[in-house]
Design a protein around this motif. Structure first.
Motif, PDB file in Angstrom:
ATOM      1  N   PHE A  27      10.364  72.519 -30.321  1.00 51.58           N
ATOM      2  CA  PHE A  27       9.696  71.914 -31.468  1.00 51.58           C
ATOM      3  C   PHE A  27       9.988  70.426 -31.608  1.00 51.58           C
ATOM      4  N   CYS A  28      10.894  69.903 -30.786  1.00 49.35           N
ATOM      5  CA  CYS A  28      11.209  68.471 -30.882  1.00 49.35           C
ATOM      6  C   CYS A  28      10.024  67.609 -30.453  1.00 49.35           C
ATOM      7  N   LYS A  29       9.074  68.203 -29.755  1.00 49.85           N
ATOM      8  CA  LYS A  29       7.906  67.414 -29.360  1.00 49.85           C
ATOM      9  C   LYS A  29       7.024  67.054 -30.551  1.00 49.85           C
ATOM     10  N   ASN A  30       7.351  67.598 -31.720  1.00 47.64           N
ATOM     11  CA  ASN A  30       6.609  67.267 -32.932  1.00 47.64           C
ATOM     12  C   ASN A  30       7.215  66.090 -33.687  1.00 47.64           C
ATOM     13  N   SER A  31       8.324  65.547 -33.204  1.00 48.74           N
ATOM     14  CA  SER A  31       8.952  64.423 -33.897  1.00 48.74           C
ATOM     15  C   SER A  31       8.064  63.183 -33.761  1.00 48.74           C
ATOM     16  N   VAL A  32       8.143  62.311 -34.770  1.00 52.67           N
ATOM     17  CA  VAL A  32       7.342  61.085 -34.749  1.00 52.67           C
ATOM     18  C   VAL A  32       8.256  59.868 -34.778  1.00 52.67           C
ATOM     19  N   ASP A  33       7.792  58.813 -34.141  1.00 47.93           N
ATOM     20  CA  ASP A  33       8.546  57.562 -34.146  1.00 47.93           C
ATOM     21  C   ASP A  33       8.099  56.705 -35.322  1.00 47.93           C
ATOM     22  N   LYS A  34       8.554  55.462 -35.389  1.00 44.42           N
ATOM     23  CA  LYS A  34       8.225  54.600 -36.527  1.00 44.42           C
ATOM     24  C   LYS A  34       6.729  54.291 -36.606  1.00 44.42           C
ATOM     25  N   ASN A  35       6.016  54.485 -35.506  1.00 40.71           N
ATOM     26  CA  ASN A  35       4.564  54.278 -35.485  1.00 40.71           C
ATOM     27  C   ASN A  35       3.796  55.582 -35.703  1.00 40.71           C
ATOM     28  N   LYS A  36       4.538  56.617 -36.085  1.00 37.11           N
ATOM     29  CA  LYS A  36       3.979  57.946 -36.356  1.00 37.11           C
ATOM     30  C   LYS A  36       3.355  58.586 -35.111  1.00 37.11           C
ATOM     31  N   LYS A  37       3.943  58.288 -33.952  1.00 42.13           N
ATOM     32  CA  LYS A  37       3.464  58.878 -32.698  1.00 42.13           C
ATOM     33  C   LYS A  37       4.459  59.916 -32.211  1.00 42.13           C
ATOM     34  N   THR A  38       3.919  61.029 -31.738  1.00 38.55           N
ATOM     35  CA  THR A  38       4.751  62.064 -31.134  1.00 38.55           C
ATOM     36  C   THR A  38       5.005  61.692 -29.666  1.00 38.55           C
ATOM     37  N   PRO A  39       5.952  62.363 -29.043  1.00 37.42           N
ATOM     38  CA  PRO A  39       6.150  62.116 -27.611  1.00 37.42           C
ATOM     39  C   PRO A  39       4.869  62.349 -26.792  1.00 37.42           C
ATOM     40  N   LEU A  40       4.111  63.379 -27.144  1.00 41.50           N
ATOM     41  CA  LEU A  40       2.882  63.653 -26.396  1.00 41.50           C
ATOM     42  C   LEU A  40       1.814  62.599 -26.659  1.00 41.50           C
ATOM     43  N   ASP A  41       1.824  61.978 -27.836  1.00 45.43           N
ATOM     44  CA  ASP A  41       0.922  60.845 -28.078  1.00 45.43           C
ATOM     45  C   ASP A  41       1.200  59.733 -27.072  1.00 45.43           C
ATOM     46  N   LEU A  42       2.491  59.469 -26.843  1.00 44.96           N
ATOM     47  CA  LEU A  42       2.861  58.426 -25.883  1.00 44.96           C
ATOM     48  C   LEU A  42       2.487  58.815 -24.460  1.00 44.96           C
ATOM     49  N   ALA A  43       2.686  60.069 -24.114  1.00 44.89           N
ATOM     50  CA  ALA A  43       2.305  60.530 -22.770  1.00 44.89           C
ATOM     51  C   ALA A  43       0.808  60.316 -22.550  1.00 44.89           C
ATOM     52  N   LEU A  44       0.026  60.633 -23.557  1.00 40.61           N
ATOM     53  CA  LEU A  44      -1.420  60.450 -23.456  1.00 40.61           C
ATOM     54  C   LEU A  44      -1.779  58.967 -23.388  1.00 40.61           C
ATOM     55  N   GLU A  45      -1.155  58.180 -24.249  1.00 44.01           N
ATOM     56  CA  GLU A  45      -1.425  56.741 -24.289  1.00 44.01           C
ATOM     57  C   GLU A  45      -1.085  56.046 -22.973  1.00 44.01           C
ATOM     58  N   TYR A  46      -0.022  56.498 -22.319  1.00 45.53           N
ATOM     59  CA  TYR A  46       0.408  55.882 -21.065  1.00 45.53           C
ATOM     60  C   TYR A  46      -0.047  56.662 -19.832  1.00 45.53           C
ATOM     61  N   SER A  47      -1.035  57.519 -20.016  1.00 42.72           N
ATOM     62  CA  SER A  47      -1.662  58.275 -18.913  1.00 42.72           C
ATOM     63  C   SER A  47      -0.664  59.079 -18.098  1.00 42.72           C
ATOM     64  N   GLN A  48       0.298  59.678 -18.775  1.00 42.31           N
ATOM     65  CA  GLN A  48       1.261  60.562 -18.114  1.00 42.31           C
ATOM     66  C   GLN A  48       0.682  61.983 -18.140  1.00 42.31           C
ATOM     67  N   ASN A  49      -0.429  62.146 -17.432  1.00 41.33           N
ATOM     68  CA  ASN A  49      -1.202  63.386 -17.488  1.00 41.33           C
ATOM     69  C   ASN A  49      -0.428  64.604 -17.003  1.00 41.33           C
ATOM     70  N   HIS A  50       0.522  64.417 -16.112  1.00 38.07           N
ATOM     71  CA  HIS A  50       1.306  65.552 -15.618  1.00 38.07           C
ATOM     72  C   HIS A  50       2.142  66.157 -16.752  1.00 38.07           C
ATOM     73  N   ILE A  51       2.585  65.343 -17.691  1.00 34.83           N
ATOM     74  CA  ILE A  51       3.323  65.875 -18.843  1.00 34.83           C
ATOM     75  C   ILE A  51       2.375  66.623 -19.774  1.00 34.83           C
ATOM     76  N   ILE A  52       1.219  66.064 -20.019  1.00 33.67           N
ATOM     77  CA  ILE A  52       0.221  66.720 -20.878  1.00 33.67           C
ATOM     78  C   ILE A  52      -0.173  68.064 -20.274  1.00 33.67           C
ATOM     79  N   GLU A  53      -0.441  68.099 -18.978  1.00 30.97           N
ATOM     80  CA  GLU A  53      -0.848  69.343 -18.322  1.00 30.97           C
ATOM     81  C   GLU A  53       0.278  70.378 -18.350  1.00 30.97           C
ATOM     82  N   TYR A  54       1.499  69.944 -18.128  1.00 34.80           N
ATOM     83  CA  TYR A  54       2.638  70.868 -18.204  1.00 34.80           C
ATOM     84  C   TYR A  54       2.739  71.463 -19.601  1.00 34.80           C
TER      85      TYR A  54
END
Length: 85
Positions: A27-54
């Protein structure tokens, strides 16, 4: 900064760290940073598609467990969520 280790792993595309952290606390993947982004938001933003697919595959597997006969989401799937108010 307010980013967690998982935010940084997603930003850098480090799948092994992502796996290790989420295995201990999924459930830690639901945490948000100061910009209200989750870790998966960053993965998507930086095209880390292998993390999104996993993560997608892990979610599918979670709902494909043999003891879930009806394959429907039920109240027990949300027991980890605490009251907001």
């Amino acid at each position: 900064q307010s980013q967690t280790a998982l935010h940084i792993a997603c930003l850098r595309g480090d799948l092994e760290i992502y796996k290790a952290i989420t295995a201990k606390n999924p459930f830690c993947k639901n945490s948000v940073d100061k910009n209200k982004k989750t870790p998966l938001d960053l993965a998507l933003e930086y095209s880390q598609n292998h993390i999104i697919e996993y993560d997608k595959q892990q979610t599918i597997n979670m709902f494909d467990e043999p003891d879930r006969k009806d394959k429907k989401i039920g109240p027990m799937d949300f027991n980890h969520i605490s009251s907001l108010g």
